[in-house]
Design a protein around this motif. Structure first.
Motif, PDB file in Angstrom:
ATOM      1  N   PRO A  72      34.936  71.039 -57.495  1.00  0.00           N
ATOM      2  CA  PRO A  72      35.919  71.296 -56.430  1.00  0.00           C
ATOM      3  C   PRO A  72      35.631  70.480 -55.180  1.00  0.00           C
ATOM      4  O   PRO A  72      34.514  70.031 -54.963  1.00  0.00           O
ATOM      5  N   GLU A  73      36.661  70.301 -54.377  1.00  0.00           N
ATOM      6  CA  GLU A  73      36.530  69.486 -53.181  1.00  0.00           C
ATOM      7  C   GLU A  73      35.587  70.144 -52.171  1.00  0.00           C
ATOM      8  O   GLU A  73      35.747  71.314 -51.835  1.00  0.00           O
ATOM      9  N   PRO A  74      34.575  69.391 -51.709  1.00  0.00           N
ATOM     10  CA  PRO A  74      33.630  69.953 -50.739  1.00  0.00           C
ATOM     11  C   PRO A  74      34.307  70.356 -49.439  1.00  0.00           C
ATOM     12  O   PRO A  74      35.273  69.724 -49.008  1.00  0.00           O
ATOM     13  N   VAL A  75      33.792  71.411 -48.831  1.00  0.00           N
ATOM     14  CA  VAL A  75      34.250  71.836 -47.508  1.00  0.00           C
ATOM     15  C   VAL A  75      33.306  71.206 -46.488  1.00  0.00           C
ATOM     16  O   VAL A  75      32.137  71.596 -46.390  1.00  0.00           O
ATOM     17  N   LEU A  76      33.784  70.228 -45.729  1.00  0.00           N
ATOM     18  CA  LEU A  76      32.910  69.461 -44.851  1.00  0.00           C
ATOM     19  C   LEU A  76      32.834  70.010 -43.432  1.00  0.00           C
ATOM     20  O   LEU A  76      31.998  69.561 -42.646  1.00  0.00           O
ATOM     21  N   ALA A  77      33.674  70.948 -43.079  1.00  0.00           N
ATOM     22  CA  ALA A  77      33.643  71.494 -41.728  1.00  0.00           C
ATOM     23  C   ALA A  77      32.268  72.094 -41.437  1.00  0.00           C
ATOM     24  O   ALA A  77      31.819  73.011 -42.125  1.00  0.00           O
ATOM     25  N   GLY A  78      31.586  71.557 -40.432  1.00  0.00           N
ATOM     26  CA  GLY A  78      30.274  72.052 -40.064  1.00  0.00           C
ATOM     27  C   GLY A  78      29.160  71.644 -41.007  1.00  0.00           C
ATOM     28  O   GLY A  78      28.028  72.122 -40.881  1.00  0.00           O
ATOM     29  N   LEU A  79      29.454  70.755 -41.955  1.00  0.00           N
ATOM     30  CA  LEU A  79      28.453  70.320 -42.933  1.00  0.00           C
ATOM     31  C   LEU A  79      27.707  69.094 -42.405  1.00  0.00           C
ATOM     32  O   LEU A  79      28.312  68.146 -41.912  1.00  0.00           O
ATOM     33  N   ASP A  80      26.378  69.110 -42.526  1.00  0.00           N
ATOM     34  CA  ASP A  80      25.573  67.989 -42.039  1.00  0.00           C
ATOM     35  C   ASP A  80      25.581  66.808 -42.989  1.00  0.00           C
ATOM     36  O   ASP A  80      25.747  65.659 -42.568  1.00  0.00           O
ATOM     37  N   ILE A  81      25.377  67.065 -44.288  1.00  0.00           N
ATOM     38  CA  ILE A  81      25.234  65.970 -45.253  1.00  0.00           C
ATOM     39  C   ILE A  81      26.044  66.248 -46.509  1.00  0.00           C
ATOM     40  O   ILE A  81      25.980  67.338 -47.087  1.00  0.00           O
ATOM     41  N   LEU A  82      26.786  65.236 -46.946  1.00  0.00           N
ATOM     42  CA  LEU A  82      27.409  65.247 -48.264  1.00  0.00           C
ATOM     43  C   LEU A  82      26.605  64.285 -49.131  1.00  0.00           C
ATOM     44  O   LEU A  82      26.622  63.081 -48.930  1.00  0.00           O
ATOM     45  N   LEU A  83      25.872  64.851 -50.103  1.00  0.00           N
ATOM     46  CA  LEU A  83      25.060  64.065 -51.033  1.00  0.00           C
ATOM     47  C   LEU A  83      25.879  63.902 -52.303  1.00  0.00           C
ATOM     48  O   LEU A  83      26.142  64.871 -53.007  1.00  0.00           O
ATOM     49  N   PHE A  84      26.302  62.676 -52.607  1.00  0.00           N
ATOM     50  CA  PHE A  84      27.216  62.489 -53.724  1.00  0.00           C
ATOM     51  C   PHE A  84      26.768  61.344 -54.626  1.00  0.00           C
ATOM     52  O   PHE A  84      26.070  60.423 -54.200  1.00  0.00           O
ATOM     53  N   GLU A  85      27.205  61.415 -55.875  1.00  0.00           N
ATOM     54  CA  GLU A  85      26.891  60.387 -56.853  1.00  0.00           C
ATOM     55  C   GLU A  85      27.875  59.231 -56.709  1.00  0.00           C
ATOM     56  O   GLU A  85      29.088  59.415 -56.754  1.00  0.00           O
ATOM     57  N   TYR A  86      27.335  58.012 -56.572  1.00  0.00           N
ATOM     58  CA  TYR A  86      28.177  56.848 -56.343  1.00  0.00           C
ATOM     59  C   TYR A  86      29.019  56.493 -57.563  1.00  0.00           C
ATOM     60  O   TYR A  86      28.538  56.445 -58.694  1.00  0.00           O
ATOM     61  N   ALA A  87      30.278  56.236 -57.294  1.00  0.00           N
ATOM     62  CA  ALA A  87      31.222  55.595 -58.206  1.00  0.00           C
ATOM     63  C   ALA A  87      32.355  55.143 -57.310  1.00  0.00           C
ATOM     64  O   ALA A  87      32.586  55.737 -56.252  1.00  0.00           O
ATOM     65  N   GLY A  88      33.056  54.083 -57.702  1.00  0.00           N
ATOM     66  CA  GLY A  88      34.105  53.551 -56.841  1.00  0.00           C
ATOM     67  C   GLY A  88      35.071  54.599 -56.313  1.00  0.00           C
ATOM     68  O   GLY A  88      35.200  54.794 -55.100  1.00  0.00           O
ATOM     69  N   PRO A  89      35.768  55.317 -57.189  1.00  0.00           N
ATOM     70  CA  PRO A  89      36.725  56.338 -56.722  1.00  0.00           C
ATOM     71  C   PRO A  89      36.049  57.456 -55.931  1.00  0.00           C
ATOM     72  O   PRO A  89      36.595  57.945 -54.944  1.00  0.00           O
ATOM     73  N   THR A  90      34.851  57.873 -56.366  1.00  0.00           N
ATOM     74  CA  THR A  90      34.139  58.947 -55.667  1.00  0.00           C
ATOM     75  C   THR A  90      33.738  58.513 -54.273  1.00  0.00           C
ATOM     76  O   THR A  90      33.827  59.286 -53.312  1.00  0.00           O
ATOM     77  N   LEU A  91      33.285  57.274 -54.144  1.00  0.00           N
ATOM     78  CA  LEU A  91      32.915  56.740 -52.833  1.00  0.00           C
ATOM     79  C   LEU A  91      34.104  56.772 -51.887  1.00  0.00           C
ATOM     80  O   LEU A  91      34.004  57.254 -50.752  1.00  0.00           O
ATOM     81  N   ARG A  92      35.227  56.267 -52.347  1.00  0.00           N
ATOM     82  CA  ARG A  92      36.417  56.232 -51.486  1.00  0.00           C
ATOM     83  C   ARG A  92      36.865  57.633 -51.100  1.00  0.00           C
ATOM     84  O   ARG A  92      37.281  57.876 -49.960  1.00  0.00           O
ATOM     85  N   ARG A  93      36.762  58.561 -52.024  1.00  0.00           N
ATOM     86  CA  ARG A  93      37.174  59.936 -51.723  1.00  0.00           C
ATOM     87  C   ARG A  93      36.213  60.583 -50.741  1.00  0.00           C
ATOM     88  O   ARG A  93      36.628  61.308 -49.837  1.00  0.00           O
ATOM     89  N   ALA A  94      34.916  60.330 -50.907  1.00  0.00           N
ATOM     90  CA  ALA A  94      33.920  60.894 -49.992  1.00  0.00           C
ATOM     91  C   ALA A  94      34.140  60.378 -48.573  1.00  0.00           C
ATOM     92  O   ALA A  94      34.064  61.137 -47.601  1.00  0.00           O
ATOM     93  N   VAL A  95      34.417  59.097 -48.449  1.00  0.00           N
ATOM     94  CA  VAL A  95      34.672  58.506 -47.135  1.00  0.00           C
ATOM     95  C   VAL A  95      35.911  59.125 -46.514  1.00  0.00           C
ATOM     96  O   VAL A  95      35.943  59.450 -45.319  1.00  0.00           O
TER      97      VAL A  95
END
Length: 206
Positions: free
Chosen positions: A42-65
């Motif tokens: 599920p989509e991470p809730v970033l409000a008030g979150l310090d770090i999003l640790l994610f596994e790199y992949a092209g689409p995942t990178l763009r979505r994380a950004v």
């Protein structure tokens, strides 16, 4: 601004056992794990979150950004296959730190996330070399004048010092250090501290 209290992190990885292992390591180091996902579902809730640790992949990178836009959440990418394309995409996207799976240990995981929270550059030496080659080949980055204070801060960033350490060493306030770093990033047309260190190294100013 990083939230007060224990740092919070969301863990994203395609393998559940990897997520659970990282969560256990971080919880023992007093991080608060707010949630986990695979390819950001599920989509991470970033409000008030310090770090999003994610596994790199092209689409995942763009979505994380995209998710991090407008938030103060810092991005940390884990990478299974480190190649030139991955280095370019990750750094150009403004990711704050990179953790190759080949060298990932509980100690490096904890140390890297603590460094990111503290505002330090957290990029493996071999990846910094690749980054330096990448920015050397980037034609849009031209010579830029940096004042002595900016050069001093950059040298300490290159040594791996965090915001507090730089402030203590140079006898500045932490706010001043952050302002200087912001000015350096603007002058060098960089999105991250690691990228600024590489550009400054290329131009021979540190």
């Amino acid at each position: 601004m990083i939230s007060p209290g224990p740092p919070t992190v969301w863990i994203d990885d395609s393998h559940a056992i990897v997520r659970r292992g990282m969560a256990a390591c971080l919880q023992q180091a007093d991080f608060v794990v707010r949630g986990e996902s695979a390819t950001l579902a599920p989509e991470p809730v970033l409000a008030g979150l310090d770090i999003l640790l994610f596994e790199y992949a092209g689409p995942t990178l763009r979505r994380a950004v995209r998710l991090a836009e407008g938030n103060n959440t810092r991005l940390v990418a884990t990478v299974r296959d480190v190649d030139e394309q991955a280095v370019r995409e990750i750094v150009d996207a403004g990711v704050g730190a990179v953790l190759p799976h080949s060298t990932l240990t509980p100690d490096t995981l904890i140390a890297t996330l603590r460094a990111v929270v503290a505002g330090a550059v957290a990029l493996p030496g071999d990846m910094l070399t690749r980054l330096l080659l990448h920015v050397t080949q980037s034609s849009h980055l031209g010579p830029t004048r940096l004042n002595p204070r900016e050069r001093s801060v950059l040298r300490l960033l290159a040594d791996g010092m965090d915001t507090r350490g730089i402030a203590e060493d140079l006898r500045f306030s932490e706010r001043t250090v952050k302002n200087v770093v912001h000015d350096v990033l603007t002058k060098l047309n960089c999105r991250t501290r690691a990228q600024a260190v590489a550009v400054a190294t290329r131009e021979g100013v540190i």
